[in-house]
Design an enzyme around this catalytic site. Sequence first.
Site, PDB file in Angstrom:
ATOM      1  N   GLY A  72     -54.853 -32.351  18.811  1.00 49.41           N
ATOM      2  CA  GLY A  72     -55.051 -33.510  17.828  1.00 49.41           C
ATOM      3  C   GLY A  72     -53.804 -34.663  18.183  1.00 49.41           C
ATOM      4  O   GLY A  72     -54.116 -35.612  17.884  1.00 49.41           O
ATOM      5  N   GLN A 180     -57.666 -32.022   9.728  1.00 44.62           N
ATOM      6  CA  GLN A 180     -57.591 -31.095   8.751  1.00 44.62           C
ATOM      7  C   GLN A 180     -59.146 -31.094   8.248  1.00 44.62           C
ATOM      8  O   GLN A 180     -59.328 -30.284   7.483  1.00 44.62           O
ATOM      9  CB  GLN A 180     -56.640 -31.084   7.862  1.00 44.62           C
ATOM     10  CG  GLN A 180     -55.097 -31.200   8.210  1.00 44.62           C
ATOM     11  CD  GLN A 180     -54.988 -29.452   8.808  1.00 44.62           C
ATOM     12  OE1 GLN A 180     -55.593 -28.642   8.369  1.00 44.62           O
ATOM     13  NE2 GLN A 180     -53.975 -29.218   9.536  1.00 44.62           N
ATOM     14  N   SER A 200     -58.933 -31.198  16.284  1.00 42.27           N
ATOM     15  CA  SER A 200     -58.252 -30.383  16.972  1.00 42.27           C
ATOM     16  C   SER A 200     -59.092 -29.021  16.789  1.00 42.27           C
ATOM     17  O   SER A 200     -59.538 -28.227  15.749  1.00 42.27           O
ATOM     18  CB  SER A 200     -56.991 -30.223  16.664  1.00 42.27           C
ATOM     19  OG  SER A 200     -56.285 -29.098  17.128  1.00 42.27           O
ATOM     20  N   THR A 238     -59.446 -32.649  35.994  1.00 40.15           N
ATOM     21  CA  THR A 238     -60.694 -31.636  35.726  1.00 40.15           C
ATOM     22  C   THR A 238     -60.904 -31.212  34.499  1.00 40.15           C
ATOM     23  O   THR A 238     -59.898 -30.599  33.778  1.00 40.15           O
ATOM     24  CB  THR A 238     -60.528 -30.590  36.709  1.00 40.15           C
ATOM     25  OG1 THR A 238     -60.487 -31.233  38.274  1.00 40.15           O
ATOM     26  CG2 THR A 238     -61.789 -29.644  36.830  1.00 40.15           C
ATOM     27  N   CYS A 326     -46.318 -27.867  11.339  1.00 44.56           N
ATOM     28  CA  CYS A 326     -46.227 -28.389  12.697  1.00 44.56           C
ATOM     29  C   CYS A 326     -44.950 -28.892  12.836  1.00 44.56           C
ATOM     30  O   CYS A 326     -44.610 -29.465  14.011  1.00 44.56           O
ATOM     31  CB  CYS A 326     -47.138 -29.535  12.690  1.00 44.56           C
ATOM     32  SG  CYS A 326     -48.826 -28.882  12.614  1.00 44.56           S
TER      33      CYS A 326
HETATM   34  N1  PLP Z   1     -53.016 -34.428  12.556  1.00 50.16           N
HETATM   35  C1  PLP Z   1     -53.055 -33.240  11.335  1.00 50.16           C
HETATM   36  C2  PLP Z   1     -53.377 -33.804  10.156  1.00 50.16           C
HETATM   37  C3  PLP Z   1     -52.607 -32.090  11.861  1.00 50.16           C
HETATM   38  O1  PLP Z   1     -52.451 -31.369  10.752  1.00 50.16           O
HETATM   39  C4  PLP Z   1     -52.206 -31.698  13.070  1.00 50.16           C
HETATM   40  C5  PLP Z   1     -51.504 -30.331  13.268  1.00 50.16           C
HETATM   41  O2  PLP Z   1     -51.144 -29.627  12.190  1.00 50.16           O
HETATM   42  C6  PLP Z   1     -52.202 -32.464  14.161  1.00 50.16           C
HETATM   43  C7  PLP Z   1     -52.630 -33.786  13.900  1.00 50.16           C
HETATM   44  C8  PLP Z   1     -51.691 -32.004  15.467  1.00 50.16           C
HETATM   45  O3  PLP Z   1     -52.843 -31.603  16.071  1.00 50.16           O
HETATM   46  P1  PLP Z   1     -52.570 -30.346  17.227  1.00 50.16           P
HETATM   47  O4  PLP Z   1     -51.745 -29.299  16.801  1.00 50.16           O
HETATM   48  O5  PLP Z   1     -53.867 -29.922  17.748  1.00 50.16           O
HETATM   49  O6  PLP Z   1     -51.921 -31.229  18.212  1.00 50.16           O
END
Ligand code: PLP
Length: 376
Positions: A72, A180, A200, A238, A326
């Site tokens: 993501g 999400q 993601s 790749t 995160c």
């Molecule tokens: N965007 C949102 C709304 C998210 O909740 C998250 C991760 O929690 C991300 C982006 C980032 O995704 P990734 O962990 O795959 O980099």
Amino acid sequence: MKNHVYMDYSATTMVIDEVIKEMKPYFNEFYGNPSSAYSFSMKSKIALDEAKNTIAEILNCKSEEIFFTSGGTESDNWALIGTAMANKNRGKHIITTSIEHHAILNACKFLESQGFEVTYLPVNSEGLVSIDDLKRSIRNDTILVSIMTANNEIGTIEPVYEIGKILKEKNIVFHTDAVQAAGHMKLDVNSMNIDLMSVSGHKIYAPKGIGILYIRRGTKINNLIYGGQQQRGRRSGTENIPYIVGIAKAFELVRNDLEQEVERQKNLRDMFINEALKIPNVKLNGPRDEKRLSNNINLCFNGKDGEGILIKLDMAGIFASLGSACSAGAIEPSHVLTAIGLSREDAKSSIRFTIGKYTTQEDINYTVSKLYEILK
Ligand code: PLP
């Protein structure tokens, strides 16, 4: 018998067995490079094409509009920075919201350092952006709008359909972070009028380290990585075939029982919310019912130390998260909770519980009963 209760599906999911089974042969049996010319690598090439077809069918787009990324964060960065840089001759104004994930907010910060101007739309107490605010902030030099489909902390589902219509009329590129929302809502890039969409893998039962960026044909966006011209030259390197096979399979599985699972999870969510709200001084952050993701419960414990509650839950075998996982480790209160009007204390006193495929009614009962004990 489970020895713990996992209540953090929005942070990440386990990879489901069917997905692992589908991926496995591509590690050591059909390991050919999809770009190689001999017949052995055909299996990898076919798997890549099939994965794109599967995802394109789910999102209602063409397979050549699907690009694989590392997740993501990469998809969001590519969408924002790639579009901004490719369109800077037309204008340098970008619109987003104050409750986006840091993958968007920090990409915007970078763009500001490069001379772009970013408008951060406020949200109301439920986390919803206002269509009027959006309309008022559009300027002649607005080149890109990025508004999430659903929020990762409080589960608010934004009015993306309405936003899409407005932006299409104005011919402004519309990106949505659907990280999400994927697996919890039907995502149709055409009826939503989306030009760019991030997904993601590890939020939909595929591995970590794989993501999707949908890029509508004709959207002006810079290439991300230069190299051997894989992925139409836009993101060279790749392709990670096992993970690509995994994300396609996982997306297909969640799509196949989307309606059933959303209903089931909504019932569990509402049961959790209704029971938790009976505890004195507990409040719900974010909206109720249709405006909220079916798997999200975010509770405020009226100034009580959220971290302390989280530790006690952990000791009881319940895994949930403080604000957004995160940005775990950050002591600052959540920017999403303060944006919906919570004080710093209440923001630090809030816990997110997110449920998923394997959450049962017993899990909900157990969690609520432990909350009662902890808060007594
Ligand atoms: N965007 C949102 C709304 C998210 O909740 C998250 C991760 O929690 C991300 C982006 C980032 O995704 P990734 O962990 O795959 O980099």
